[in-house]
Write a protein that holds these residues in place. Structure first.
Motif, PDB file in Angstrom:
ATOM      1  N   GLY A 132      17.179  52.905   8.922  1.00  0.00           N
ATOM      2  CA  GLY A 132      15.979  53.507   9.824  1.00  0.00           C
ATOM      3  C   GLY A 132      16.565  54.376  10.795  1.00  0.00           C
ATOM      4  N   LEU A 133      17.637  53.888  11.394  1.00  0.00           N
ATOM      5  CA  LEU A 133      18.220  54.588  12.670  1.00  0.00           C
ATOM      6  C   LEU A 133      19.441  55.520  12.447  1.00  0.00           C
ATOM      7  N   ASP A 134      19.502  55.947  10.975  1.00  0.00           N
ATOM      8  CA  ASP A 134      20.815  56.959  10.720  1.00  0.00           C
ATOM      9  C   ASP A 134      22.019  56.504  11.313  1.00  0.00           C
ATOM     10  N   LYS A 135      22.363  55.391  11.271  1.00  0.00           N
ATOM     11  CA  LYS A 135      23.652  54.746  11.932  1.00  0.00           C
ATOM     12  C   LYS A 135      24.394  53.729  11.029  1.00  0.00           C
ATOM     13  N   ILE A 136      25.384  53.439  11.051  1.00  0.00           N
ATOM     14  CA  ILE A 136      26.453  52.492  10.602  1.00  0.00           C
ATOM     15  C   ILE A 136      27.002  51.820  12.016  1.00  0.00           C
ATOM     16  N   TRP A 137      26.387  50.668  11.925  1.00  0.00           N
ATOM     17  CA  TRP A 137      26.930  49.623  13.271  1.00  0.00           C
ATOM     18  C   TRP A 137      28.294  49.013  12.693  1.00  0.00           C
ATOM     19  N   ILE A 138      29.059  48.895  13.636  1.00  0.00           N
ATOM     20  CA  ILE A 138      30.534  48.441  13.163  1.00  0.00           C
ATOM     21  C   ILE A 138      30.770  46.948  14.080  1.00  0.00           C
ATOM     22  N   TYR A 139      31.093  45.970  13.519  1.00  0.00           N
ATOM     23  CA  TYR A 139      31.596  44.748  14.235  1.00  0.00           C
ATOM     24  C   TYR A 139      32.964  44.270  13.607  1.00  0.00           C
ATOM     25  N   ASP A 140      33.314  43.546  14.355  1.00  0.00           N
ATOM     26  CA  ASP A 140      34.696  42.713  14.129  1.00  0.00           C
ATOM     27  C   ASP A 140      34.566  41.446  13.733  1.00  0.00           C
ATOM     28  N   LEU A 141      34.955  40.895  12.903  1.00  0.00           N
ATOM     29  CA  LEU A 141      35.020  39.518  12.284  1.00  0.00           C
ATOM     30  C   LEU A 141      36.215  38.774  12.376  1.00  0.00           C
ATOM     31  N   ASP A 142      36.139  37.460  12.832  1.00  0.00           N
ATOM     32  CA  ASP A 142      37.200  36.720  13.092  1.00  0.00           C
ATOM     33  C   ASP A 142      36.911  35.366  12.158  1.00  0.00           C
ATOM     34  N   ALA A 143      37.659  35.282  11.042  1.00  0.00           N
ATOM     35  CA  ALA A 143      36.829  34.163   9.964  1.00  0.00           C
ATOM     36  C   ALA A 143      37.417  32.849  10.561  1.00  0.00           C
ATOM     37  N   GLU A 144      38.725  32.853  11.107  1.00  0.00           N
ATOM     38  CA  GLU A 144      39.350  31.632  11.570  1.00  0.00           C
ATOM     39  C   GLU A 144      38.438  31.141  12.825  1.00  0.00           C
ATOM     40  N   GLU A 145      38.350  31.882  13.692  1.00  0.00           N
ATOM     41  CA  GLU A 145      37.294  31.552  14.850  1.00  0.00           C
ATOM     42  C   GLU A 145      35.948  31.413  14.736  1.00  0.00           C
ATOM     43  N   LYS A 146      35.639  31.984  13.590  1.00  0.00           N
ATOM     44  CA  LYS A 146      34.205  32.276  13.140  1.00  0.00           C
ATOM     45  C   LYS A 146      33.324  32.736  14.120  1.00  0.00           C
ATOM     46  N   THR A 147      33.835  33.789  14.479  1.00  0.00           N
ATOM     47  CA  THR A 147      32.945  34.851  15.444  1.00  0.00           C
ATOM     48  C   THR A 147      32.884  36.257  14.855  1.00  0.00           C
ATOM     49  N   ILE A 148      31.922  36.964  15.311  1.00  0.00           N
ATOM     50  CA  ILE A 148      31.507  38.127  15.042  1.00  0.00           C
ATOM     51  C   ILE A 148      30.973  38.788  16.288  1.00  0.00           C
ATOM     52  N   GLN A 149      31.797  40.127  16.674  1.00  0.00           N
ATOM     53  CA  GLN A 149      31.452  40.894  17.932  1.00  0.00           C
ATOM     54  C   GLN A 149      31.583  42.328  17.587  1.00  0.00           C
ATOM     55  N   LYS A 150      30.873  43.117  18.539  1.00  0.00           N
ATOM     56  CA  LYS A 150      30.755  44.702  18.567  1.00  0.00           C
ATOM     57  C   LYS A 150      32.254  45.273  18.314  1.00  0.00           C
ATOM     58  N   ASN A 151      32.448  45.857  17.611  1.00  0.00           N
ATOM     59  CA  ASN A 151      33.598  46.795  17.608  1.00  0.00           C
ATOM     60  C   ASN A 151      33.697  47.673  18.884  1.00  0.00           C
ATOM     61  N   GLU A 152      34.897  48.256  19.172  1.00  0.00           N
ATOM     62  CA  GLU A 152      34.930  49.098  20.697  1.00  0.00           C
ATOM     63  C   GLU A 152      34.144  50.477  20.227  1.00  0.00           C
ATOM     64  N   GLN A 153      34.176  50.609  18.908  1.00  0.00           N
ATOM     65  CA  GLN A 153      33.200  51.695  18.693  1.00  0.00           C
ATOM     66  C   GLN A 153      31.859  51.091  17.985  1.00  0.00           C
ATOM     67  N   GLU A 154      30.627  51.218  18.696  1.00  0.00           N
ATOM     68  CA  GLU A 154      29.568  50.511  18.250  1.00  0.00           C
ATOM     69  C   GLU A 154      28.959  50.869  17.047  1.00  0.00           C
ATOM     70  N   SER A 155      28.875  52.229  17.015  1.00  0.00           N
ATOM     71  CA  SER A 155      28.494  52.706  15.456  1.00  0.00           C
ATOM     72  C   SER A 155      28.964  54.152  15.462  1.00  0.00           C
TER      73      SER A 155
END
Length: 391
Positions: free
Chosen positions: A207-230
């Motif tokens: 819908g927004l014509d974007k690809i959102w980018i996140y970083d995954l840390d499987a060991e810490e069980k966390t997900i956060q936005k990449n320094e390049q958001e999209s």
């Protein structure tokens, strides 16, 4: 004397008859054993389907189905319904093949939310339901599982919501995080893809014509936005599905609304740089078309996408140095509205699910050119959408 001869003759006849019966029984057991062995060598794929009438489809299935594939010939046959789920339009196996996950693509008139079901896969391909969890929004349409087999991600088409679940030891799901895209009224998250190193997540927002980018840390069980958001695509492109190149240098999105494939360079931090976009349909095709699925061959040399309208699989050769795509051919799906498709292990065969004509077309993949040769006629399968092979 006559009676004795008669008795001997009867005895011999009886022994002969008994021997014939034994031979027949042994032959029957041998044939049964051969049939069982033959069946055991057949591969299984689970088929996601639609089960009821929606605005874009008239569902005819009863739930999750199976097909059987002969790995020597590529031919398939319809199996059976293994789970009665409403609109299980997308199915995904865990990395160890122990569990199958399926969305229940429900709209806002069907209930309080869509759902994701988890099933234990048994030896005879039957499914035992383990869990059923809300997807926190409507029209869930895609499932991805990370490389550690610890997390599942579900994309909801309505509301721009992606949910991350922790996969428990018994296959059940525990909600860990909910990602809400901006402008929920226009956002349509359609898929999640994860990099080979399991560090980066790419969310196609049709819908927004974007690809959102996140970083995954499987060991810490966390997900956060990449320094390049999209990364933004052309207005009206509609990125739907995403594929990462085997050399991890380039990535590709199948864009539903303008029937193009976009090419991205993958940066060291997991970010994306848009390089180019190419058409997924021939220049002289002027009728309506919408792009659907995208996959790269195991070899990494060829990229395939499905076209709904042109009703074809477009075949591209990948330049490993630049990531650019060269169109090789278009293979008709010999049906109507191909949705997802699957490539069997070893790049031997490809299978396209024709949603609206209710069948699946099988192809032999030419190892030298990547081209597709249809194997016979499409096999009838009610409202197929997604194909997931047991490995």
């Amino acid at each position: 004397m006559i009676n004795r001869k008669l008795a001997v003759a009867i005895l011999i006849a009886g022994l002969s008859l008994s021997s014939c019966k034994n031979d027949k029984n042994e032959n029957a057991e041998e044939d049964a054993s051969k049939n069982t062995e033959k069946m055991s060598k057949m591969n299984t794929a689970f088929i996601g389907t639609y089960t009821k009438k929606e605005g874009h489809v008239d569902g005819k299935a009863d739930g999750i189905l199976t097909i059987k594939q002969d790995p020597k010939t590529g031919k398939i046959s319809l199996g059976k319904t293994v789970a009665e789920v409403i609109n299980p339009s997308f199915v995904k196996l865990s990395g160890d093949n122990k569990y199958l996950y399926a969305v229940s693509e429900l709209g806002d008139k069907d209930g309080k939310s869509g759902f994701i079901h988890s099933f234990q896969v048994k030896e005879n391909d039957s499914l035992i339901e383990v869990d059923k969890v809300s997807t926190e929004a409507f029209a869930p349409c895609h499932i991805e599982i990370d490389k550690t087999n610890k997390f599942a991600f579900v994309s909801n088409y309505m509301g721009g919501v992606v949910v991350m679940y922790r996969i428990q030891q018994d296959g059940s799901l525990e909600k860990r995080k909910q990602l809400n895209m901006p402008n929920s009224g226009e956002s349509h998250t359609h898929s999640v893809s994860i990099s080979a190193d399991n560090k980066h997540i790419y969310i196609c927002d049709l819908g927004l014509d974007k690809i959102w980018i996140y970083d995954l840390d499987a060991e810490e069980k966390t997900i956060q936005k990449n320094e390049q958001e999209s990364v933004s695509l052309a207005e009206g492109a509609g990125p739907r599905h995403f594929a990462l190149g085997k050399n991890q240098k380039f990535a590709y999105s199948m864009n539903e609304l303008n029937s193009t494939v976009s090419i991205f360079k993958i940066e060291e931090n997991g970010g994306l740089s848009l390089q180019n976009s190419v058409s997924s349909i021939p220049e002289d095709f002027t009728e309506n078309n919408s792009g659907a699925d995208i996959h790269i061959s195991d070899s990494g040399d060829y990229l395939y996408v499905s076209n709904r309208g042109h009703d074809s699989i477009a075949i591209f050769k990948i330049d490993q140095d630049t990531g650019e795509l060269e169109n090789i051919d278009y293979a008709s799906t010999n049906g109507k509205t191909p949705r997802n498709f699957a490539i069997s292990e070893g790049d031997s065969y490809l299978y396209a699910a024709n949603q609206d004509s209710g069948d699946i077309q099988a192809y032999k993949i030419n190892e030298e050119t990547g081209e597709l040769d249809a194997i016979g006629e499409p096999v009838a399968v009610p409202t197929p959408v997604c194909i997931e092979f047991l490995k």
